[in-house]
Write a protein that holds these residues in place. Structure first.
Motif, PDB file in Angstrom:
ATOM      1  N   PHE A   1      30.975  30.022  86.487  1.00  0.00           N
ATOM      2  CA  PHE A   1      29.588  29.705  86.808  1.00  0.00           C
ATOM      3  C   PHE A   1      29.180  28.415  86.095  1.00  0.00           C
ATOM      4  O   PHE A   1      29.608  28.170  84.965  1.00  0.00           O
ATOM      5  CB  PHE A   1      28.652  30.836  86.369  1.00  0.00           C
ATOM      6  N   ARG A   2      28.364  27.616  86.736  1.00  0.00           N
ATOM      7  CA  ARG A   2      27.766  26.468  86.062  1.00  0.00           C
ATOM      8  C   ARG A   2      26.840  26.969  84.960  1.00  0.00           C
ATOM      9  O   ARG A   2      26.451  28.136  84.935  1.00  0.00           O
ATOM     10  CB  ARG A   2      26.978  25.600  87.047  1.00  0.00           C
TER      11      ARG A   2
ATOM     12  N   TYR B   1      26.407  29.070  74.120  1.00  0.00           N
ATOM     13  CA  TYR B   1      26.449  27.615  74.283  1.00  0.00           C
ATOM     14  C   TYR B   1      25.104  27.070  73.838  1.00  0.00           C
ATOM     15  O   TYR B   1      24.055  27.562  74.268  1.00  0.00           O
ATOM     16  CB  TYR B   1      26.726  27.215  75.726  1.00  0.00           C
ATOM     17  N   SER B   2      25.144  26.044  72.968  1.00  0.00           N
ATOM     18  CA  SER B   2      23.925  25.436  72.445  1.00  0.00           C
ATOM     19  C   SER B   2      23.064  26.524  71.809  1.00  0.00           C
ATOM     20  O   SER B   2      23.524  27.236  70.925  1.00  0.00           O
ATOM     21  CB  SER B   2      23.183  24.695  73.558  1.00  0.00           C
ATOM     22  N   ASN B   3      21.821  26.701  72.280  1.00  0.00           N
ATOM     23  CA  ASN B   3      20.931  27.703  71.694  1.00  0.00           C
ATOM     24  C   ASN B   3      21.012  29.057  72.381  1.00  0.00           C
ATOM     25  O   ASN B   3      20.335  29.996  71.962  1.00  0.00           O
ATOM     26  CB  ASN B   3      19.475  27.215  71.773  1.00  0.00           C
ATOM     27  N   MET B   4      21.821  29.151  73.436  1.00  0.00           N
ATOM     28  CA  MET B   4      21.777  30.325  74.292  1.00  0.00           C
ATOM     29  C   MET B   4      22.929  31.300  74.037  1.00  0.00           C
ATOM     30  O   MET B   4      24.076  30.902  73.848  1.00  0.00           O
ATOM     31  CB  MET B   4      21.803  29.915  75.759  1.00  0.00           C
TER      32      MET B   4
ATOM     33  N   ASP C   1      43.053  23.595  85.202  1.00  0.00           N
ATOM     34  CA  ASP C   1      42.262  22.365  85.111  1.00  0.00           C
ATOM     35  C   ASP C   1      40.796  22.755  85.233  1.00  0.00           C
ATOM     36  O   ASP C   1      40.358  23.241  86.278  1.00  0.00           O
ATOM     37  CB  ASP C   1      42.680  21.432  86.245  1.00  0.00           C
ATOM     38  N   TRP C   2      40.005  22.568  84.152  1.00  0.00           N
ATOM     39  CA  TRP C   2      38.622  23.028  84.202  1.00  0.00           C
ATOM     40  C   TRP C   2      37.715  22.146  85.068  1.00  0.00           C
ATOM     41  O   TRP C   2      36.558  22.521  85.341  1.00  0.00           O
ATOM     42  CB  TRP C   2      38.034  23.217  82.811  1.00  0.00           C
TER      43      TRP C   2
ATOM     44  N   GLY D   1      28.986  23.528  79.005  1.00  0.00           N
ATOM     45  CA  GLY D   1      28.236  24.777  78.978  1.00  0.00           C
ATOM     46  C   GLY D   1      28.539  25.740  80.101  1.00  0.00           C
ATOM     47  O   GLY D   1      27.886  26.790  80.219  1.00  0.00           O
ATOM     48  N   ASP D   2      29.524  25.428  80.955  1.00  0.00           N
ATOM     49  CA  ASP D   2      29.877  26.347  82.032  1.00  0.00           C
ATOM     50  C   ASP D   2      30.326  27.690  81.463  1.00  0.00           C
ATOM     51  O   ASP D   2      30.900  27.761  80.369  1.00  0.00           O
ATOM     52  CB  ASP D   2      30.976  25.766  82.911  1.00  0.00           C
TER      53      ASP D   2
END
Length: 356
Positions: free
Chosen positions: A332-333, A254-257, A63-64, A314-315
């Motif tokens: 990690f967050r 994630y996204s631009n990273m 469960d995330w 994005g975690d």
């Protein structure tokens, strides 16, 4: 105020102990989908590669929202048999899970709770299947015989193939084209490009020797490989030209990273040193500082086997392996704050996919 604190505490406990019951939609029932166990909607699946030749690939379900895990192999629990040999890749599309088993030469389709719905055996002449991408109802699978093979996602029926190069590895789709790395086990240095609409022939763009990973971030394409000196170069492939940016042994986005680790092993002492850093694809900015906060000390020298991000928030999840015991996951967050460490139900976890 006291009542409010009690209520907040009760709600927090409920979130933690909810375990494997549905949390958002009261109408969703995993048992109706064939599950033999209760499951939450916020579920994630870890592909454990297993040992080559031991037929012990598997899937860990967790469960995330809480990082609670089901304590045995999910595929075995749902299907009463072993998944297969050498779990290579896993993706989620349209609520279904697709898994490649390289040494078993198989592609498997599971429903959203891990119940098998179809399985295809990859012909010997295509070679071992490696990685895949889905586009418009088809799976495009790299195969070590030198091909991208096309399968119907609905029932895993083989459609056709295109010759690309020696030992193709990772594959992506971008702007109507397929891009895959041709490793050649050190004898190739190209990315093959195939137009999806025609799916007839490939063109080629040179990168480093023995390319491996390829990823798209913010409409930019990045390639990572072993390199002639096995120093893991990576960089951008743009307008047919490769420009090296740094060194990386694994990554996720994630996204631009782009979140990166470069692992360097001293083979005289068999000690590994991990350097974590990030790259903003939108701005072209390299940040050599670690993106992790309060990371457990052992992560600095553990063997990082895989990295994944949760597309919902994005975690970041970093997976480690000692090749003998069940693997570990470090959560990690998105801001790099350490959340938890938990074990998997199999050897060498390599990738995580998320549902809901």
């Amino acid at each position: 105020m006291k009542f409010r604190k009690i209520m907040l505490g009760a709600l927090s406990a409920l979130m933690i102990t909810a375990g494997f019951t549905a949390c958002d939609d009261e109408d969703w029932d995993p048992i109706k989908e064939g599950s033999t166990i209760e499951m939450v909607q916020t579920r994630a699946f870890i592909l454990n590669e297993g040992n080559y030749g031991d037929n012990n690939a598997g899937i860990t379900y967790f469960d995330w929202m809480t990082d609670n895990t089901y304590n045995s192999d999910l595929y075995m629990a749902q299907n009463k048999k072993a998944l297969g040999d050498t779990g290579q890749d896993i993706i989620v599309e349209d609520g279904n899970i697709y898994v490649i088993l390289s040494n078993s030469k198989s592609i498997v389709k599971l429903n959203s709770v891990g119940v098998e719905k179809a399985r295809a055996s990859v012909p010997t002449d295509l070679g071992d299947p490696r990685y895949m991408v889905e586009e418009d109802g088809y799976l495009y699978v790299t195969c070590y015989g030198g091909f991208i093979a096309k399968y119907k996602a609905s029932d895993l029926t083989f459609v056709s193939k295109v010759t690309v190069g020696q030992n193709p590895e990772y594959i992506i789709e971008e702007d109507g084209k397929l891009y895959c790395t041709n490793s050649g086990w050190g004898k190739d240095n190209r990315v093959a490009v195939v137009d999806i609409k025609s799916f007839k022939t490939a063109t080629f763009q040179e990168v480093m020797s023995n390319p491996d990973h390829i990823i798209e971030v913010a409409d930019h394409i990045y390639v990572q490989g072993y390199g002639a000196a096995y120093d893991y170069p990576w960089g951008e492939l743009k307008n047919g030209k490769f420009t090296q940016i740094g060194n990386a042994s694994n990554w996720c986005a994630y996204s631009n990273m782009l979140y990166i680790v470069n692992s360097v092993t001293d083979w005289t002492t068999y000690t590994t040193s991990n350097t974590f850093y990030s790259y903003n694809a939108k701005t072209g900015t390299l940040n050599n500082s670690s993106f992790l906060k309060n990371a457990p000390a052992e992560l600095a020298s553990s063997s990082v086997y895989g990295m994944s991000t949760n597309p919902k928030n994005g975690d970041i999840y970093i997976m480690t392996s000692d090749y003998v015991n069940n693997g570990n996951v470090y959560h990690f967050r998105n801001d790099g704050t350490f959340v938890s460490k938990f074990g998997t139900t199999g050897l060498s976890p390599r990738k995580i996919v998320f549902l809901n």
